[in-house]
Scaffold this active site. Structure first.
Site, PDB file in Angstrom:
ATOM      1  N   LEU A  73       0.839  -1.208   0.000  1.00 15.07           N
ATOM      2  CA  LEU A  73       0.000   0.000   0.000  1.00 15.07           C
ATOM      3  C   LEU A  73       0.872   1.255   0.000  1.00 15.07           C
ATOM      4  CD1 LEU A  73      -2.530  -1.399   2.586  1.00 15.07           C
ATOM      5  CD2 LEU A  73      -3.009  -0.948   0.163  1.00 15.07           C
ATOM      6  N   HIS A  82       1.662 -11.123   9.954  1.00 13.62           N
ATOM      7  CA  HIS A  82       2.770 -11.600   9.130  1.00 13.62           C
ATOM      8  C   HIS A  82       3.349 -12.874   9.762  1.00 13.62           C
ATOM      9  CE1 HIS A  82       6.042 -11.346   6.255  1.00 13.62           C
ATOM     10  NE2 HIS A  82       6.836 -11.683   7.247  1.00 13.62           N
ATOM     11  N   ASP A 133       2.656   0.682   7.832  1.00 14.75           N
ATOM     12  CA  ASP A 133       3.148   1.952   7.318  1.00 14.75           C
ATOM     13  C   ASP A 133       3.471   1.754   5.834  1.00 14.75           C
ATOM     14  OD1 ASP A 133       5.574   0.648   7.205  1.00 14.75           O
ATOM     15  OD2 ASP A 133       6.462   1.716   8.903  1.00 14.75           O
ATOM     16  N   VAL A 173       7.493  -2.361   3.674  1.00 18.88           N
ATOM     17  CA  VAL A 173       7.019  -3.742   3.603  1.00 18.88           C
ATOM     18  C   VAL A 173       7.220  -4.388   4.976  1.00 18.88           C
ATOM     19  CG1 VAL A 173       7.348  -5.997   2.506  1.00 18.88           C
ATOM     20  CG2 VAL A 173       7.523  -3.904   1.141  1.00 18.88           C
ATOM     21  N   GLU A 190      -1.739 -17.920  14.248  1.00 16.42           N
ATOM     22  CA  GLU A 190      -2.375 -16.716  13.672  1.00 16.42           C
ATOM     23  C   GLU A 190      -3.866 -16.664  14.011  1.00 16.42           C
ATOM     24  OE1 GLU A 190       0.284 -15.850   9.680  1.00 16.42           O
ATOM     25  OE2 GLU A 190      -1.593 -16.920   9.466  1.00 16.42           O
TER      26      GLU A 190
HETATM   27  C1  GRF Z   1      -1.082 -15.622   6.517  1.00 19.73           C
HETATM   28  O1  GRF Z   1      -0.047 -16.516   6.760  1.00 19.73           O
HETATM   29  C2  GRF Z   1      -0.690 -14.231   6.928  1.00 19.73           C
HETATM   30  O2  GRF Z   1       0.241 -14.215   7.955  1.00 19.73           O
HETATM   31  C3  GRF Z   1      -0.059 -13.696   5.664  1.00 19.73           C
HETATM   32  O3  GRF Z   1      -0.821 -14.226   4.619  1.00 19.73           O
HETATM   33  C4  GRF Z   1      -1.365 -15.472   5.023  1.00 19.73           C
HETATM   34  C5  GRF Z   1      -2.826 -15.421   4.708  1.00 19.73           C
HETATM   35  O4  GRF Z   1      -3.431 -16.671   4.861  1.00 19.73           O
HETATM   36  N1  GRF Z   1      -0.043 -12.247   5.673  1.00 19.73           N
HETATM   37  P1  GRF Z   1      -5.010 -16.828   4.777  1.00 19.73           P
HETATM   38  O5  GRF Z   1      -5.448 -16.321   3.413  1.00 19.73           O
HETATM   39  O6  GRF Z   1      -5.601 -16.019   5.888  1.00 19.73           O
HETATM   40  O7  GRF Z   1      -5.272 -18.294   4.923  1.00 19.73           O
END
Ligand code: GRF
Length: 205
Positions: A96, A112, A144, A147, A177
């Site tokens: 972005l 990430h 920000d 990257v 996540e």
């Molecule tokens: C995730 O591993 C996230 O950390 C990264 O992109 C991936 C997205 O996975 N930014 P999903 O599409 O949510 O399964």
């Protein structure tokens, strides 16, 4: 006079891929309203996930725009039309520019799959494996114009087993996540730090 009930912060999720993090956010009982899903890919798995849950999904295909500026202007228009306050990136694979980042300053977060600042970029999992490190993890950060360089909000470590391959490591990272992102987004939706002109920082775990 009757006041309208507090319905919570309006937020949007931007996703380019399968959308498992989007799903985790949908499934969590977050203190806000997910009013819009946006994808830049017409075949993104996120579309079906949004539609299954009755969430408006906009496809803003970046390949149909003559410039990044035109693409981002279209994104901003969609988000503004839904009065979005918080923008949640979940596998959104477009960098972005200041146009977008400044419009939603301090109100864009990303997840990430590495312990930033280590292994930023498109392949955080592969880069960690290739580097031979013994631990990696997950980072949630503000966005920000760099990257994966924005201020870190929360991190969680994931150890890498000896001889571990990409598939199992990716699976374990995704599981982290799916727990971490709803927790952090929930806190942001509840506390709305951008309204106070301050941000939540440093919830490293
Ligand atoms: C995730 O591993 C996230 O950390 C990264 O992109 C991936 C997205 O996975 N930014 P999903 O599409 O949510 O399964």
């Amino acid at each position: 006079m009757t006041l309208a009930p507090e319905v919570g912060t309006r937020f949007a999720v931007l996703a380019s891929g399968s959308g498992t993090n989007l799903q985790a956010l949908i499934d969590a009982d977050l203190p806000g309203q997910l009013v819009l899903v946006v994808t830049n890919r017409p075949n993104a798995g996120a579309i079906a996930r949004a539609s299954k849950h009755g969430i408006v999904c906009a496809v803003v295909d970046h390949t149909l725009f003559p410039s990044r500026k035109a693409f981002e202007s279209a994104l901003i228009e969609r988000l503004d039309a839904e009065r979005v306050e918080l923008v949640v990136l979940a596998g959104f694979m477009r960098v972005l520019t200041p146009l977008f980042v400044e419009r939603f300053a301090d109100c864009i977060v990303n997840i990430h799959p590495s312990l930033l600042p280590n292994f930023p970029g498109a392949d955080g999992i592969g880069d960690a494996l290739r580097a031979g490190v013994t631990k990696t993890g997950v980072t949630v950060h503000f966005v920000d114009t760099g990257v994966d360089t924005g201020a870190i909000i929360a991190q969680q470590e994931v150890p890498i087993e000896v001889g571990e391959g990409r598939a199992t490591l990716a699976e374990r990272i995704h599981a982290v996540e799916h727990a971490l992102y709803p927790r952090v987004v929930g806190t942001l939706l509840r506390e709305r730090p951008w309204r106070r002109g301050s941000s939540i920082r440093g919830e490293a775990t």
